[in-house]
Every structure is written in C-alpha cells, then in structure tokens.
Write a protein that holds these residues in place. Structure first.
Motif, PDB file in Angstrom:
ATOM      1  N   PHE A 165      -0.511   4.165 -10.967  1.00  0.00           N
ATOM      2  CA  PHE A 165      -0.644   5.428 -10.239  1.00  0.00           C
ATOM      3  C   PHE A 165       0.351   6.467 -10.743  1.00  0.00           C
ATOM      4  O   PHE A 165       0.050   7.648 -10.883  1.00  0.00           O
ATOM      5  N   TRP A 166       1.566   6.003 -11.019  1.00  0.00           N
ATOM      6  CA  TRP A 166       2.615   6.889 -11.515  1.00  0.00           C
ATOM      7  C   TRP A 166       2.173   7.551 -12.831  1.00  0.00           C
ATOM      8  O   TRP A 166       2.299   8.762 -13.022  1.00  0.00           O
ATOM      9  N   TYR A 167       1.623   6.726 -13.736  1.00  0.00           N
ATOM     10  CA  TYR A 167       1.210   7.286 -15.025  1.00  0.00           C
ATOM     11  C   TYR A 167      -0.029   8.151 -14.885  1.00  0.00           C
ATOM     12  O   TYR A 167      -0.201   9.122 -15.622  1.00  0.00           O
ATOM     13  N   MET A 168      -0.882   7.824 -13.891  1.00  0.00           N
ATOM     14  CA  MET A 168      -2.037   8.696 -13.631  1.00  0.00           C
ATOM     15  C   MET A 168      -1.581  10.086 -13.224  1.00  0.00           C
ATOM     16  O   MET A 168      -2.170  11.101 -13.603  1.00  0.00           O
ATOM     17  N   LYS A 169      -0.484  10.111 -12.406  1.00  0.00           N
ATOM     18  CA  LYS A 169       0.015  11.415 -11.948  1.00  0.00           C
ATOM     19  C   LYS A 169       0.577  12.230 -13.105  1.00  0.00           C
ATOM     20  O   LYS A 169       0.527  13.458 -13.087  1.00  0.00           O
ATOM     21  N   GLN A 170       1.123  11.554 -14.134  1.00  0.00           N
ATOM     22  CA  GLN A 170       1.665  12.280 -15.286  1.00  0.00           C
ATOM     23  C   GLN A 170       0.534  12.837 -16.172  1.00  0.00           C
ATOM     24  O   GLN A 170       0.665  13.887 -16.763  1.00  0.00           O
ATOM     25  N   GLU A 171      -0.553  12.058 -16.231  1.00  0.00           N
ATOM     26  CA  GLU A 171      -1.694  12.432 -17.065  1.00  0.00           C
ATOM     27  C   GLU A 171      -2.466  13.539 -16.355  1.00  0.00           C
ATOM     28  O   GLU A 171      -2.887  13.355 -15.221  1.00  0.00           O
ATOM     29  N   LYS A 172      -2.699  14.646 -17.020  1.00  0.00           N
ATOM     30  CA  LYS A 172      -3.351  15.765 -16.341  1.00  0.00           C
ATOM     31  C   LYS A 172      -4.806  15.414 -16.026  1.00  0.00           C
ATOM     32  O   LYS A 172      -5.548  14.948 -16.879  1.00  0.00           O
ATOM     33  N   GLY A 173      -5.174  15.581 -14.752  1.00  0.00           N
ATOM     34  CA  GLY A 173      -6.578  15.411 -14.378  1.00  0.00           C
ATOM     35  C   GLY A 173      -7.006  13.974 -14.107  1.00  0.00           C
ATOM     36  O   GLY A 173      -8.144  13.755 -13.695  1.00  0.00           O
ATOM     37  N   ALA A 174      -6.112  13.021 -14.324  1.00  0.00           N
ATOM     38  CA  ALA A 174      -6.515  11.621 -14.135  1.00  0.00           C
ATOM     39  C   ALA A 174      -6.804  11.323 -12.671  1.00  0.00           C
ATOM     40  O   ALA A 174      -7.779  10.634 -12.346  1.00  0.00           O
ATOM     41  N   VAL A 175      -5.947  11.845 -11.779  1.00  0.00           N
ATOM     42  CA  VAL A 175      -6.130  11.578 -10.352  1.00  0.00           C
ATOM     43  C   VAL A 175      -7.429  12.226  -9.873  1.00  0.00           C
ATOM     44  O   VAL A 175      -8.221  11.609  -9.142  1.00  0.00           O
ATOM     45  N   GLU A 176      -7.663  13.489 -10.316  1.00  0.00           N
ATOM     46  CA  GLU A 176      -8.874  14.202  -9.896  1.00  0.00           C
ATOM     47  C   GLU A 176     -10.114  13.461 -10.386  1.00  0.00           C
ATOM     48  O   GLU A 176     -11.104  13.332  -9.675  1.00  0.00           O
ATOM     49  N   LYS A 177     -10.021  12.969 -11.612  1.00  0.00           N
ATOM     50  CA  LYS A 177     -11.167  12.277 -12.201  1.00  0.00           C
ATOM     51  C   LYS A 177     -11.515  11.035 -11.364  1.00  0.00           C
ATOM     52  O   LYS A 177     -12.682  10.769 -11.071  1.00  0.00           O
ATOM     53  N   TRP A 178     -10.445  10.316 -10.955  1.00  0.00           N
ATOM     54  CA  TRP A 178     -10.678   9.127 -10.142  1.00  0.00           C
ATOM     55  C   TRP A 178     -11.298   9.515  -8.794  1.00  0.00           C
ATOM     56  O   TRP A 178     -12.235   8.873  -8.327  1.00  0.00           O
ATOM     57  N   ARG A 179     -10.789  10.586  -8.178  1.00  0.00           N
ATOM     58  CA  ARG A 179     -11.305  10.971  -6.863  1.00  0.00           C
ATOM     59  C   ARG A 179     -12.756  11.414  -6.927  1.00  0.00           C
ATOM     60  O   ARG A 179     -13.478  11.302  -5.954  1.00  0.00           O
ATOM     61  N   LYS A 180     -13.149  11.966  -8.071  1.00  0.00           N
ATOM     62  CA  LYS A 180     -14.511  12.485  -8.181  1.00  0.00           C
ATOM     63  C   LYS A 180     -15.521  11.403  -8.572  1.00  0.00           C
ATOM     64  O   LYS A 180     -16.688  11.699  -8.775  1.00  0.00           O
ATOM     65  N   GLN A 181     -15.034  10.162  -8.676  1.00  0.00           N
ATOM     66  CA  GLN A 181     -15.984   9.074  -8.956  1.00  0.00           C
ATOM     67  C   GLN A 181     -17.049   9.030  -7.872  1.00  0.00           C
ATOM     68  O   GLN A 181     -16.814   9.442  -6.734  1.00  0.00           O
ATOM     69  N   LYS A 182     -18.209   8.465  -8.222  1.00  0.00           N
ATOM     70  CA  LYS A 182     -19.320   8.419  -7.283  1.00  0.00           C
ATOM     71  C   LYS A 182     -18.988   7.469  -6.135  1.00  0.00           C
ATOM     72  O   LYS A 182     -18.562   6.336  -6.344  1.00  0.00           O
ATOM     73  N   ILE A 183     -19.164   7.969  -4.892  1.00  0.00           N
ATOM     74  CA  ILE A 183     -18.903   7.131  -3.720  1.00  0.00           C
ATOM     75  C   ILE A 183     -20.127   6.289  -3.416  1.00  0.00           C
ATOM     76  O   ILE A 183     -21.247   6.774  -3.429  1.00  0.00           O
ATOM     77  N   GLU A 184     -19.882   5.009  -3.168  1.00  0.00           N
ATOM     78  CA  GLU A 184     -20.983   4.123  -2.806  1.00  0.00           C
ATOM     79  C   GLU A 184     -20.726   3.520  -1.437  1.00  0.00           C
ATOM     80  O   GLU A 184     -19.603   3.529  -0.941  1.00  0.00           O
ATOM     81  N   GLU A 185     -21.804   2.990  -0.868  1.00  0.00           N
ATOM     82  CA  GLU A 185     -21.733   2.331   0.419  1.00  0.00           C
ATOM     83  C   GLU A 185     -20.703   1.184   0.360  1.00  0.00           C
ATOM     84  O   GLU A 185     -20.622   0.478  -0.639  1.00  0.00           O
ATOM     85  N   ILE A 186     -19.950   0.995   1.460  1.00  0.00           N
ATOM     86  CA  ILE A 186     -18.914  -0.054   1.449  1.00  0.00           C
ATOM     87  C   ILE A 186     -19.224  -1.091   2.524  1.00  0.00           C
ATOM     88  O   ILE A 186     -19.546  -0.745   3.657  1.00  0.00           O
ATOM     89  N   HIS A 187     -19.095  -2.336   2.141  1.00  0.00           N
ATOM     90  CA  HIS A 187     -19.362  -3.435   3.072  1.00  0.00           C
ATOM     91  C   HIS A 187     -18.063  -3.906   3.707  1.00  0.00           C
ATOM     92  O   HIS A 187     -17.097  -4.189   3.006  1.00  0.00           O
TER      93      HIS A 187
END
Lengths: 104, 655
Positions: free
Chosen positions: B563-585
């Motif tokens: 997570f720390w390195y994701m925060k350093q990488e520009k746009g990595a966190v946003e990219k993860w958040r924009k992943q497609k949401i699926e139904e959760i069991h």
C-alpha cells in the motif's frame, strides 16, 4: 493458495464416510485401552506397552481419517506434521525424562 | 426449608465479608441498570441482531476488546487490593484466605481473561484486513470462540459471589489444588472456566491459521505479509500445539476432584509433580502466545511512525519461527527447584537462555527500524517505544532466572514477580495499548484523543516502574510471593509502600484511559480517509470503520508494504479503486453460537456444583446444536449486490 474465498462453504461432497469410520475406530481403540487396563490382569509394563501400541494406532487413525494427511497439500503439511512430531516427542520424552530419570 | 436456607448460605452464596456483600449489591445494581437501559431505549433487538448473533470478525474483535478491558478492570482491582494489603506490615484489610483468592483470580483473569481476549480481539480486528480477506475462514466458529470465552469469564467471575473463589494460585498446583487440601467449589470454577475458554482459544488458533494460509489477497505471498499477520500465524501454530495439553491436564484434575480419580494424588499412585509438568508444558508456550502478537503490533507501529520499512523483515520472521520451536522445550525452568536432576535442569536452563537470542535479534531490528528515521511521537508509538527499555529489563532478569543454581535463590520471591510483570506488562499490555490507539480509527472511525492518551501513558509509565522495580530488591531481601502480610522488622516496609503508590498511579492511568475513550467518542477527530497514520499495510486501504465486506475490490498485493508503494506511484490507488465492483458473498448471522455457549456455561456450572444432572442437560444441549449444525444448517450466506456496495463506497467518499 491465493484464492480469496468470500466465505466458507459448508457443503459436503457426499457422506463423510472416512469421518464416521475414523470416529468408530477411535472409540474402539480407546475402549480397548480401557479394557486392557481394567479387565486384563497384566503386569504394569505389558499394560503400558499394549496401551502405547494402541495410542500409536490412534495417532494414525487421526492423521489419516481427520487430518487430511492423504490430500497432499505440499510444504505446509510436511512442515506442520514434522513440527507436530517435534512437539509430541519433546512433550512425551521430555516428561518421562523429567519425571523419572531427572530425580536421580 | 431449613435445609435449603442452609445450602444457600453455606454452599451456594458466598457470605461473611462486607466486601462480598458490596459486590452482591454492585452486581445487582449493574444488572438492573443494564436491563433498564436496554429496555428503556428499546435496544434489545439491536443488541441481538447487531452484536450477539454477529459473525463479522470486526464486531467480534470489538466485543473481545471490550470484554478484555472490563477484565483488566477486575484484575486491576484485585491487584490494587493486594498492594493495599501489603502497603504496611500487619494490615487487616484482607485475611489470609481472601488474599489467596484474590491473587489466584488476579493471575487467572489477567492471563486468560484479559491478555488472551485482548490479543484475539486485536487479531480479529486487524488480521483479516491486513491480508485482504472478507472474514476469517470459519466465521461461525469465530463467534463460538468468542462466546465460549465470554461465558467462561462469567463463570469464573461468578465464583466471587456464588460457590467461592479458587484459592490455589493461578498455577493451581497439586496437591494443594486437590480435594484433600482444598475442599469446596472454588477450584472447580477455575478448572471449568479455563476448560471452556481453552476450547474457544484452540478453535481460534485453527481459524486464524487457516485464514492466513488460505485467504490472502491476490499476489500476497507468505513473505509479503505484514509482521502482525506473521506473528498471528506463529501464535496460532503455538496455540494449536500447546492448548491440547491444558485441556488434558484440566480434565485430569477435574476428574480427580469431582469423580475421585488419583492422577495427581500420591496416596493412590498418582504424581502431584505431573500437574506442574503438564501445566507448564502448556504454560510456557502460553507466554509466547501472549507476547508474539504484541511483537507484531510493535513492528507495525514502529515501521508506520518512523516512515520506514521494517528492518530485517525476514530475520524477524525466522526469529519468531525459532522462538515458537524453542518455546516447547523450556518449560522446566518454572520448577527448577522441584527436584529434577542436574542434567534436566541444565538442559532446560540452556534452552531457556537460547530464546534470548532471537528475541535480542528482534529488539535490534526494531532499533534499526527507528535509526535515521523521522519519528512521529503519537501515543501508539510512545507505547511501542516505551516497550523497548522496559521489556529489556524484564528479559535480562529472565536470563538471570534461567540459571538453575541462582534460581534457587530467586525462586518464588518478589524478584520473580518483578520479572514476569516487566515482560508481561511492558510486552503484552503496552502492545495492546499501542494496538488500541493504532487500530481504534479502523474500529470506530475516530482517533483517540492524543492529549489524554499521553497523560494516561505517563501515569502508567511512572506507576509501572514505581510499582514493579522495587520488587526486584524486596525479592532479593527475601520477601516471597503469595504472602498476605509481613512483620514490621523485616525491613520491607518502605519498598512495599512505594510499590503501592505505583500501583495506584497505574489505576489512575486506567481511569484516564476510560475517560479518553468516552471523550474521544464525542470529540475525537473523525477519520474520513481511512488512512489516518499514513499507513503501510492493507488495513489502511479501506474506509474507517471498514464496511461489512472489508474491501470493495482487491488489488494485486505482491510485495512488502504494498500500500505504501502504491501511494508513491502516481495513480495506482485510483486505478485500484476504479476496478470493477462485483457482487460479494458473505456469511449469515446466527444466534446458535450464543445459545450453544450459554449451554456450555450451564454444563460448567453444573459440574462446579457437582450437579451431574445439570451438566448432562448442558452437554446434551451442546451435542444437539452440533448435530443441528452438521445436518440441518445449509449456511449458504448472502450476497451483497453491486449497487449496495457502490452506495456504501460513495458514502465513504471513495468512488
């Protein structure tokens, strides 16, 4: 290994025969140990030997019928089983050493 | 009628002391108060649906922590009573019998009903989040574990007013704890409550180990896991191998006491030393069960607040593995003076000293983590920093105790008391306080007040050292543990008085902490980002408090501190958040764990009083619930639809 299950599923694949057989075998082995100790008038040494033999059988029943030893999941299982043997030997042999020979 | 009255006043209710009557009144008032509040505010349904039947690991963790803090209060009161009794020679505050009961319950409660649930609570709250799991592997079993602990704690606490408290020490050594020397019900309460909570702990150990091995986020290898998760895995393994020994030992002593066997009575072929042996076969690994998770918390806190990756990550892991193996071959150092020969004592003395090596490695790793870093002095970090010097004092005196010949001098003296309070308080309790401050926002969505936290910290720190440091000296001067009073000419008066002052400072510190919790709930800074500390591990990626499903989407989590390195990488966190949401069991709530554990309580209570019929009723009920679970419980869980997840995430400001 890296699958993220959402929740555990409780579905069984068929009737758990190995569990039932394991359970019955465990009961038989336990009752047999009790019977040897209570009903057969053997010497203390032979009683002990017989009970220990039954106990070793019991260990194998547990490992094979309940502990998924046959499923071969690789390194984890080998590590866990060897650690189990390490602890068992440390506790049993250690206790005998402390309680019997350590006194002298 | 007379018979019934005689039974009630002589066997059922504890009578004869004003303190007991005070406790009776306090229990009655508190119970009526709770019932009134729940009824008045119409909270019964809420309590049942949201908490008593929950299988959510975060809620179970919070309940564990609340119960642990309540038990810390009870065990702390016991400690203060003991210290008050010893503040001057010849005091009559407690008589010898009452003092015996109080030091027994102090030890039992602090280890098994405070430290253990506090740790398991922390693990429940943080570990599944740290590895990106939706819940633990067996959520239903997790609820059973909690309620087993809870009802076991109730059983032990009940013994104070009903039946009589245990009085043979928290180690409950035979032959002292056998019927012959200790008739009455107190020891039965000890045996049954430990048995019940032990079953729950064993289940937790299996549960956490499976969770960590099977449910990690995509890409997270074992050597990428946060250190707290690693410590949980190692602790779980120790639990799985150590707790069965406790189960067996307790069962044997229960059979001795209630059914007249002679496992531990030498008059009929038993061996009282075998109890000490079995107790410490479990008891020593237990010491590492309560310290390793605290080590994990210190690792997380220090690396976060020094803004650096943990120094020597793999060495930390291997030292824990080594500690776990060594923990099983050191138990004799608890009874060097019991008469084992020189070979036995030497072997176990040396193996004990060996543990200092991996522990020392870890301490240096923490120091190197702090080196050349920009340290942030938050309250969580202050607890972690204070741990280092205090724990070293406890650890080094532990090595002194490991020298068998010298141990004949220290044995059962206050030197020993000082040693284990230094390791257990500076290790476990400081660790839990650090974790409490660190993960509080993740649990409740607000930060604990830093100013009040610092006041509590300093009160504790001064009080702790003032209380326990003099004990080393009073121990060397010959004061033995478990004595309820001492003569004025022994020369121990001034040191004992100083210790009592320290104990009360810690008590005041506890009150400040409780006030801090209440104050922060109203005025504490809200955590809207989910990442108040600029964290490094995965639990800070989701919102605070975490939603039921923990993470809406899961990124690739390969690498340490991803997570720390994701925060350093520009746009990595946003990219993860924009992943497609699926139904959760997710798993369904269930009332059965709660009811089943009430049945455990009933069975235990029946056995304590040797009412076999009641024990059979309870056990039959437990069996019925097990059968119901295996045959008639599809437990299909439910699905959280995509729009609900999206709404939850939007409300948390994350979409």
């Amino acid at each position: 290994m890296e699958k993220n299950q959402t929740a555990h599923s409780n579905s069984h694949h068929g009737f758990p025969w190995s569990h039932v057989i394991g359970f019955i075998l465990s009961l038989v082995l336990t009752v047999a140990a009790l019977w040897i100790a209570l009903s057969l008038n053997l010497s203390a040494t032979s009683t002990m030997v017989l009970i220990i033999i039954l106990a070793i059988f019991q260990v194998f029943v547990q490992l094979l019928m309940f502990m998924h030893l046959r499923e071969q999941e690789g390194a984890f299982q080998i590590t866990a089983i060897s650690f189990g043997f390490f602890v068992a030997i440390a506790v049993v042999a250690g206790s005998i050493w402390i309680m019997e020979y350590g006194l002298y | 009628m007379d018979q019934l009255m005689h039974f009630l006043t002589h066997k059922f209710f504890v009578t004869g002391e004003p303190m007991i009557y005070g406790a009776d009144v306090a229990i009655a008032v508190a119970t009526i108060g709770i019932l009134f509040v729940l009824t008045y505010f119409k909270k019964w349904k809420w309590l049942w649906r949201e908490w008593l039947t929950t299988v959510d690991h975060k809620k179970i963790g919070i309940m564990y922590i609340i119960a642990a803090i309540l038990m810390l209060f009870r065990g702390g009161i016991d400690g203060l009573l003991m210290r008050s009794q010893l503040s001057f020679p010849g005091l009559k505050l407690l008589d010898a019998q009452h003092y015996n009961e109080i030091f027994t319950t102090h030890g039992t409660i602090m280890i098994l009903f405070m430290a253990m649930p506090f740790i398991i609570g922390m693990i429940n709250v943080a570990m599944p989040l740290q590895i990106g799991a939706r819940d633990v592997a067996f959520p239903y079993l997790n609820a059973i574990s909690f309620w087993l602990f809870f009802w076991a704690a109730m059983l032990l606490n009940l013994s104070f007013v009903i039946g009589g408290s245990p009085d043979a020490g928290w180690t409950s050594y035979t032959p002292l704890a056998e019927n012959g020397l200790d008739p009455g019900l107190g020891e039965n309460f000890y045996l049954l409550s430990l048995q019940i909570t032990g079953i729950g702990t064993l289940a937790s150990g299996v549960n956490f180990a499976v969770t960590i091995l099977k449910m990690r986020a995509p890409g997270m290898k074992l050597m990428h896991m946060p250190m707290f998760t690693w410590s949980t895995l190692i602790t779980s393994v120790i639990i799985v191998f150590a707790f069965p020994v406790l189960t067996v030992a307790l069962a044997m002593l229960t059979i001795d006491r209630i059914f007249g066997a002679h496992f531990f009575t030498s008059t009929a072929g038993g061996d009282p030393m075998m109890w000490a042996n079995l107790f410490w076969v479990w008891g020593h690994p237990e010491v590492y069960i309560v310290i390793l998770p605290a080590f994990g918390i210190f690792s997380e806190v220090m690396s976060t607040f020094s803004g650096k990756r943990l120094f020597g990550y793999s060495m930390m892991v291997w030292s824990m593995v080594l500690i776990s193996a060594l923990s099983f071959i050191v138990w004799v150092h608890h009874f060097f003076t019991m008469g084992a020969g020189p070979a036995v004592n030497s072997f176990f003395g040396v193996s004990t000293m060996l543990i200092a090596i991996p522990t020392g490695v870890k301490l240096f790793n923490w120091l190197f983590t702090l080196r050349h870093s920009k340290i942030r002095f938050t309250v969580a970090h202050m607890w972690a920093l204070a741990f280092i010097p205090n724990f070293v004092i406890g650890g080094l005196t532990g090595v002194m105790l490991a020298v068998a010949p010298a141990d004949y001098q220290y044995h059962n003296s206050y030197f020993l008391i000082a040693h284990f309070h230094y390791v257990l308080i500076a290790g476990t309790v400081f660790g839990m306080f650090a974790g409490l401050h660190y993960w509080w926002p993740k649990m409740f969505g607000h930060i604990l007040d830093e100013k009040l936290g610092k006041i509590a910290f300093w009160l504790w720190m001064v009080g702790f050292n003032v209380c326990f440091f003099p004990m080393y000296f009073v121990g060397l001067q010959g004061m033995t543990r478990r004595m309820y009073t001492y003569p004025a000419n022994a020369g121990w008066t001034s040191l004992n008085f100083i210790e009592t002052i320290g104990a009360f400072l810690m008590g005041i510190g506890f009150i400040v902490m409780v006030w801090m919790i209440i104050y922060s709930a109203r005025h504490g800074e809200r955590d809207v980002t989910g990442d108040p500390w600029d964290g490094r591990t995965m639990e800070w990626m989701t919102s605070s408090p975490a939603p039921e499903y923990n993470f809406a989407t899961l990124p690739d989590m390969s690498g340490i501190d991803r997570f720390w390195y994701m925060k350093q990488e520009k746009g990595a966190v946003e990219k993860w958040r924009k992943q497609k949401i699926e139904e959760i069991h997710m798993p369904d709530n269930s009332g059965r764990p709660f009811i089943m554990c009430v049945l455990f309580f009933i069975a235990g209570f029946g056995l304590c009083f040797e009412w076999i019929w009641l024990a059979i009723v309870g056990l039959a009920g437990i069996l019925l619930f097990m059968v119901l679970r295996s045959l008639f419980d599809p437990d299909e869980g439910h699905h959280i639809p995509v729009d609900v997840i999206e709404r939850t995430e939007r409300e948390a400001g994350r979409l």
